[in-house]
Design a protein around this motif. Structure first.
Motif, mmCIF file in Angstrom:
data_model
loop_
_atom_site.group_PDB
_atom_site.id
_atom_site.type_symbol
_atom_site.label_atom_id
_atom_site.label_comp_id
_atom_site.label_asym_id
_atom_site.label_seq_id
_atom_site.Cartn_x
_atom_site.Cartn_y
_atom_site.Cartn_z
ATOM 1 N N VAL A 40 -131.553 141.065 -37.445
ATOM 2 C CA VAL A 40 -130.569 141.749 -38.283
ATOM 3 C C VAL A 40 -129.364 142.158 -37.442
ATOM 4 N N MET A 41 -129.656 142.764 -36.284
ATOM 5 C CA MET A 41 -128.569 143.277 -35.461
ATOM 6 C C MET A 41 -127.749 142.151 -34.843
ATOM 7 N N SER A 42 -128.323 140.949 -34.787
ATOM 8 C CA SER A 42 -127.536 139.815 -34.302
ATOM 9 C C SER A 42 -126.555 139.347 -35.353
ATOM 10 N N GLY A 43 -126.640 139.919 -36.536
ATOM 11 C CA GLY A 43 -125.686 139.558 -37.584
ATOM 12 C C GLY A 43 -126.102 138.354 -38.398
ATOM 13 N N GLY A 44 -127.423 138.079 -38.454
ATOM 14 C CA GLY A 44 -127.876 136.956 -39.263
ATOM 15 C C GLY A 44 -127.860 137.313 -40.740
ATOM 16 N N GLN A 57 -130.724 133.249 -42.640
ATOM 17 C CA GLN A 57 -130.797 132.940 -41.209
ATOM 18 C C GLN A 57 -131.945 133.705 -40.551
ATOM 19 N N ARG A 81 -128.869 139.955 -24.376
ATOM 20 C CA ARG A 81 -128.633 139.504 -25.743
ATOM 21 C C ARG A 81 -127.721 140.477 -26.492
ATOM 22 N N PHE A 103 -128.306 133.748 -29.262
ATOM 23 C CA PHE A 103 -128.549 133.812 -30.711
ATOM 24 C C PHE A 103 -127.459 134.550 -31.487
ATOM 25 N N PRO A 104 -127.009 135.745 -31.026
ATOM 26 C CA PRO A 104 -125.949 136.425 -31.772
ATOM 27 C C PRO A 104 -124.674 135.581 -31.856
ATOM 28 N N LEU A 159 -134.502 131.118 -39.138
ATOM 29 C CA LEU A 159 -134.281 130.923 -37.708
ATOM 30 C C LEU A 159 -135.161 131.831 -36.853
ATOM 31 N N ILE A 198 -122.682 142.446 -41.964
ATOM 32 C CA ILE A 198 -122.996 141.299 -41.118
ATOM 33 C C ILE A 198 -121.853 141.061 -40.148
ATOM 34 N N LYS A 233 -124.670 132.324 -31.953
ATOM 35 C CA LYS A 233 -124.975 131.296 -32.944
ATOM 36 C C LYS A 233 -124.683 131.839 -34.336
ATOM 37 N N MET A 234 -125.053 133.121 -34.559
ATOM 38 C CA MET A 234 -124.783 133.742 -35.855
ATOM 39 C C MET A 234 -123.279 133.811 -36.124
ATOM 40 N N ARG A 283 -121.994 143.597 -37.401
ATOM 41 C CA ARG A 283 -123.077 143.332 -36.460
ATOM 42 C C ARG A 283 -122.761 142.130 -35.590
ATOM 43 N N ARG A 284 -122.035 141.177 -36.158
ATOM 44 C CA ARG A 284 -121.723 139.984 -35.382
ATOM 45 C C ARG A 284 -120.708 140.270 -34.287
#
Lengths: 678, 349
Positions: free
Chosen positions: A221-225, A229, B185, B137-138, A233, B109, B140-141, B112-113
């Motif tokens: 979630v915190m990665s912004g998916g 995703q 990360r 990964f972030p 993923l 989102i 990639k998002m 967070r991105r």
């Protein structure tokens, strides 16, 4: 005094009272024993009409779907059928190599090699074709159900209830409505196995997703998916191990069902071969065909099971070489004009097995009969129809008279009285109830005793809510007119469960105290759990012919495994500190076992018993093929006559029995766990 | 976008997180009770759990803000409210002036991105991805390409000292290495705001200290606005610009490490700092007199910013007031040596 009665004692007292009253008055008032015909609801017809009209609506769609599915099935069937066996053999060996290196490559090679030599290649490929088409269907459906239940928590409860029901409804019961919907032919087997194989996948996908660590989800979630995703993923890949377990179970379920579905016929597969040879009493052939099924099951199970394990990557070149070798042999075989499907090294073997079995039963017939008769006369029959009816000059050498009855009840009263005097009030009361059950016989138990008894058990194990559920469900069977058959099923599964509990418990104990014993028991358990249900019928049939004793043995063979496993597991896995604490206080080995390990293991052992009960019910229906009475037989007959009403109601009644037993035992297990603070 | 450069990096206003059925309505009713304590009590009486009660604080840009509390004090829930991993029951969370409780899913989102990074206690690494893939990964998002992800991932991996392990999988790493991956990360997209939820609690003491030092080092160059959760008072005092102490879902005191140690608002806070060597965390200024006494015979060389321990060591045999000078050598105040000793006194109660 009455104020200080425990829950268990109160329940036992009530049941004993009802049992005594019905026993005394049953002679005069028949309605106290058997449910009056006049109050029976023609549920079978109603269900038949309702389901029938429901099905007729969907019939055109189903037939179309059936047509649609027949294409991939024909293609895959043709592909596997025409593929020369050296190529398939090379392919499976290469697959084994990729999954698990030399060990699984060897398993694949020798397994398939055995199938080739057995002469059942074509039939095996037909079975494999069904599995190959039905499994992807089951996996996709199962995964979709699992994901939906995970994504929408509101769906989770209903979905889990549905999965529970799908897994308790006996396999044959699926077949009748499907038969009506899709018509005769292999597609029914295909769909039935897809339906049967989907729940384990759904369960494991749901479980795997739920077990993904909280923080892994949060990190996504915190990665912004986006939600999608996150799911595809991160969460699904992180749940891979559990999903692989699901695939393994799904494959095994599909194989098992494909083989069972052979009773519909219309497809020249290996299950049909077993059935056919069994009917002709060609035990050599059916034994060989059964072995082919076992080999198939073992190969599929070990290969797909290895997917869930951590494993090193294998050299691809070796796999290609294996495939190339298969191709080369096929090419050579074609060029040399050698029919590659015509290998049947075991042709003579089947006959010889047949002869040997024939000779064995001929020479040891007396001994086998003695085993069978003793078990019937002194065990199964009294349980079924009661001592009062089972004790005859022909069986026990004398007939049961009032005098015997008086002695029997006198002895019971003495034992019960002694127990009560020593403070074991509940045990004394239970002895009384059991004595009445034994004298009357399970299949002739008055209905109030069964319903009140089950309700009382429910009250002790799970409170009023469970009592209500149990009474309503059993009441449904009572008024449906299937009651007598249900009691017969209850008797046979009950007898098997008791036998499994005693023997399995003892074997589990043995496995727990002796490492050597477990080294012997474990592979046997593994094998018994891998074998499709159907195959269990072959050996018992070989030695004991058609009949209730064979069915009893087949059920026991299958249902004993969880009892052994869980007993051992529970006894072995007592926390080390508890054992050390016991040893520090000077407890001996057996003292530790019975004073520390056994109480701690009780919830686990109860879960094993629960599994054993469910396994027994599952097998009960299959065992109808070799002669049981009761619900299983009804379901099987309904299949033969395409009688949807009977099939569905009897299936539902069977599921109810299994469900009630399941909830009762789970309740006790839960209570034990709570008492131990687990 | 309502970006406001003068606004604090994070502002939390009367934030409540209540668990239980119909929490929103129950909280609205209960707030009629008046004070937060009365509200919480009313909620508890109804069987609900007020995990965060009326939290309010600000985190300035570039500030390292530590939230300290024992397990069950609601600190983890609080950080999840701010990062919106759980939706607070009431209140506001402003990031650079923007109330993110009102933000759409899409905007969240987006935030967070680009703006938020988070490190987890048990690392939360993706088991099926290599170190480089985890770190990338972030990105990639965000939609970054493969080569770009690899390049940036390598930069942060180097920053946390894991170069050479980029193709390993999490299961092959030690606990300390895993948390380095977690840190890398969370820094991959170069966020302005950095949440760390007990990042070092699962590590053994030696590794923990090593990572704390490296963390301070990284922060000194990157200057993120940080919310750092811990249950360890020593860690809080070592790292924090300011500390918020939480108890039963409530923030009981917010202050600099020195204020927490020297001027605890109640016994609960005092209990924490009891075993802490105060001399290492409090500075001369806290006992400095602004009015210079006329008679100062000795000058042991006290300076502004000196810890009490160091100052006391210099005045061991002195009884008269001594001068305190600033960086340029000007006398800015005076200290009574007896006050130094008194400030260090650990309360025996």
């Amino acid at each position: 005094m009455s104020l200080s009665l425990t829950r268990g004692a109160q329940a036992a007292l009530l049941v004993l009272a009802v049992a005594v009253i019905t026993r005394l008055l049953g002679g005069q008032m028949a309605w106290l024993v058997g449910w009056p015909e006049a109050l029976t609801v023609p549920m079978t017809e109603w269900v038949g009409a309702a389901v029938g009209s429901f099905l007729s609506v969907f019939k055109p769609i189903a037939r179309f779907f059936s047509l649609l599915l027949s294409y991939p099935m024909t293609w895959i069937g043709a592909l596997l059928g025409y593929a020369p066996w050296p190529l398939v053999l090379g392919g499976v060996t290469a697959l084994g190599w990729m999954i698990g290196g030399l060990r699984l490559a060897a398993l694949g090679f020798f397994g398939l090699g055995f199938v080739v030599l057995s002469g059942y290649w074509a039939e095996s490929m037909n079975t494999l074709a069904l599995v190959v088409v039905s499994v992807p269907l089951a996996l996709v459906t199962g995964a979709a159900i699992g994901i939906l239940a995970y994504e929408y928590p509101r769906l989770k409860g209903p979905v889990q209830a549905l999965l529970d029901i799908m897994q308790t409804v006996p396999t044959f019961a699926y077949l009748t409505p499907l038969l009506v919907l899709f018509g005769f032919g292999p597609v029914v087997g295909l769909i039935a196995s897809a339906i049967y194989a989907a729940p384990p996948m759904a369960r494991n996908v749901l479980l795997g997703l739920e077990r993904v660590e909280h923080e892994i989800r949060e990190a996504a979630v915190m990665s912004g998916g986006t939600r999608r995703q996150q799911l595809f993923l991160v969460e699904l890949p992180a749940a891979t191990t559990q999903i692989m377990v699901g695939i393994n179970q799904s494959l095994m379920a599909a194989l098992s069902m494909v083989i069972i579905a052979a009773v519909i016929g219309g497809f020249d597969d290996i299950g049909w071969e077993v059935l056919l040879t069994m009917r002709k009493a060609l035990f050599g052939q059916s034994f060989l065909a059964g072995l082919v099924i076992v080999v198939f099951a073992v190969v599929i199970d070990r290969m797909s099971g290895a997917l869930a394990l951590q494993r090193p990557a294998q050299d691809r070149r070796v796999a290609w070489a294996m495939l190339a070798a298969g191709l080369a042999v096929s090419g050579w075989a074609l060029a040399a004009g050698w029919n590659p499907d015509g290998v049947a090294a075991f042709d003579g073997v089947a006959d010889r097995v047949d002869d040997a079995v024939g000779r064995f039963t001929a020479t040891n017939g007396a001994a086998l009969d003695a085993v069978k008769n003793n078990a019937m006369f002194y065990g199964l029959l009294p349980l079924r129809i009661g001592l009062a009816d089972a004790v005859l000059p022909f069986t026990w050498g004398f007939s049961w008279t009032a005098k015997h009855g008086a002695i029997f009840y006198g002895a019971t009263a003495a034992i019960a009285g002694f127990l009560v005097w020593r403070g074991h009030l509940t045990a004394g009361l239970v002895i009384g109830v059991l004595a009445i059950m034994l004298e009357t016989g399970i299949s002739q138990l008055p209905w109030p005793v069964v319903i009140v008894g089950a309700g009382a058990l429910g009250w002790v194990s799970g409170g009023w809510k469970l009592t209500r559920l149990v009474v309503i469900l059993l009441g449904l069977i009572l008024i449906s007119g299937l009651w007598e058959r249900a009691l017969l099923s209850l008797y046979l599964s009950g007898a098997s469960v008791v036998a499994c509990a005693i023997l399995g418990g003892a074997l589990g104990l043995w496995g727990a105290v002796s490492e050597t014993a477990w080294r012997v028991l474990r592979p046997v358990c593994d094998l018994l759990q891998t074998i499709p249900l159907f195959v269990f019928l072959i050996p018992v049939l070989m030695f004991f012919q058609i009949g209730e004793f064979s069915a009893f043995l087949a059920i026991c063979l299958y249902a004993i495994v969880p009892m052994i496993r869980y007993t051992r597991h529970g006894l072995i896995n007592t926390p080390e500190e508890l054992i050390e604490a016991a040893q520090a206080t000077g407890a001996g080995r057996w003292q530790t076992l019975f004073e520390v390990r056994a109480p701690y293991a009780a919830p686990t052992i109860l879960l094993g018993l629960n599994q054993t009960i469910l396994y027994a019910f599952a097998m009960l229906v299959i065992a109808a093929l070799i002669g049981t009475t009761g619900l299983g037989q009804s379901i099987y007959l309904a299949l033969g006559q395409a009688d949807v009403g009977l099939g569905v109601t009897a299936g539902a009644a069977m599921a109810i029995l299994a469900l009630v037993a399941d909830r009762l035992v789970q309740g006790f297990a839960e209570e034990r766990r709570r008492a131990l603070g687990l | 976008m309502t970006k406001n450069s003068s606004a604090p990096a994070i502002a939390v206003e009367d934030l409540w997180q209540v668990f239980g059925p119909n929490a929103t309505a129950a909280l609205r009713d209960a707030r009629g009770a008046g004070s937060p304590q009365a509200t919480a009590e009313a909620l508890e009486n109804k069987g609900l759990i007020p995990a965060v009660r009326d939290a309010r604080f600000e985190v300035r840009s570039g500030e390292l803000f530590v939230i300290m509390g024992l397990s069950g004090s609601g600190k983890s829930t609080l950080v999840r409210c701010i990062s919106l991993l759980v939706t607070p029951t009431a209140g506001a969370v402003r990031i650079d002036g923007e109330d993110i409780l009102q933000a759409s899913e899409k905007r969240l989102i987006e935030l967070r991105r680009h703006k938020l990074g988070m490190v987890f206690q048990h690392f939360g690494l993706f088991p099926h991805m290599s170190v480089a893939d985890n770190v990338g990964f972030p990105l990639k998002m965000q939609g970054a390409g493969k080569a770009e992800r690899r390049k940036r991932a390598m930069e942060v991996i180097e920053l946390v000292g894991l170069e050479g392990r980029e193709d390993a999988y999490p299961r092959e790493l030690s606990g300390g290495q895993r948390q380095r991956v977690g840190i890398a990360r969370s820094l991959a997209v170069n966020p302005d705001i950095w949440f760390l939820d007990e990042p070092f609690s699962a590590l053994d003491p030696l590794i923990r200290r090593q990572l704390q030092d490296e963390f301070l080092h990284i922060q000194a160059t990157l200057k993120k606005s940080i919310v750092f959760i811990t249950h360890d008072i020593t860690e809080a005092l070592k790292l924090a610009d300011r500390i918020a102490i939480m108890k039963d879902g409530e923030i009981v005191q917010i202050g600099t490490p020195e204020e927490i140690v020297l001027r605890p608002v109640n016994d609960y806070v005092a209990e924490f700092s009891k075993d802490v060597a105060k001399g290492r965390h409090a500075r001369v200024e806290s006992v400095m007199l602004r009015d210079l006494p006329t008679h100062m015979p000795d000058d042991p060389g006290l300076r502004i910013g000196m810890t009490l321990d160091t100052a006391l060591a210099k005045c061991m045999s002195l009884y008269e007031p001594v001068p305190v000078r600033d960086g340029t050598g000007t006398v800015v105040g005076a200290v009574q040596p007896a006050d130094l000793a008194a400030a260090l006194q650990v309360d025996e109660g």
